[in-house]
Design an enzyme around this catalytic site. Sequence first.
Site, PDB file in Angstrom:
ATOM      1  N   SER A  36       0.790  -1.229   0.000  1.00 15.99           N
ATOM      2  CA  SER A  36       0.000   0.000   0.000  1.00 15.99           C
ATOM      3  C   SER A  36       0.822   1.279   0.000  1.00 15.99           C
ATOM      4  CB  SER A  36      -0.963   0.026   1.197  1.00 15.99           C
ATOM      5  OG  SER A  36      -0.257   0.213   2.402  1.00 15.99           O
ATOM      6  N   LYS A  77       0.824   4.659   6.940  1.00 15.20           N
ATOM      7  CA  LYS A  77       0.177   5.444   5.886  1.00 15.20           C
ATOM      8  C   LYS A  77       0.695   6.875   5.915  1.00 15.20           C
ATOM      9  CE  LYS A  77      -2.665   2.039   4.925  1.00 15.20           C
ATOM     10  NZ  LYS A  77      -2.489   1.208   3.780  1.00 15.20           N
TER      11      LYS A  77
END
Length: 168
Positions: A36, A77
């Site tokens: 990701s 993230k």
Amino acid sequence: MSNKRKYTKIYGVAALLLLFCLPFFTVSIYGIDGVSMETTIYDGDYVLVNKLKYVRNDLRYTNIIAIKLENGEKIVKRVVGMPGDTLKMENGVLYRNGNVVNEAYIEHYTDEQKSLLNFNEYHITSGYYFVMGDNRLNSVDSRNVSIGLIPKEDIIGRVITQYTLNPN
């Protein structure tokens, strides 16, 4: 043994304990399991996370952070939205408070792929952050109901470096 030598020995032991224990409370190493954050951080990489509270109080756009989710899972993230912001994405372009966000760390997508990235206007409430993976097509992040907005208290810390054990 004199009092002076006794206290010197106690302070020495305390200093050694502090020297060896402090890193466990201020930094952590996490292994990355997933794609990701590619092309910034790759599957199998490791990140060093600064866990000091002042770091969590001084987050900035584009910081990469470690987060502990409700289920105990830890993810990494990028911060793209902060309390009070309004975000939306049109044709693969992120808008923050009506302005285009320059995201040089994002790979270029085809027009068809860009349409998959779109989301409607999203207002970020006080005490929460909006995070996204750099590999937008393969990231479960604040756009997804399973993660949503990140409460400040769920932020472990800021990634300060990354490294790869296997450069191939």
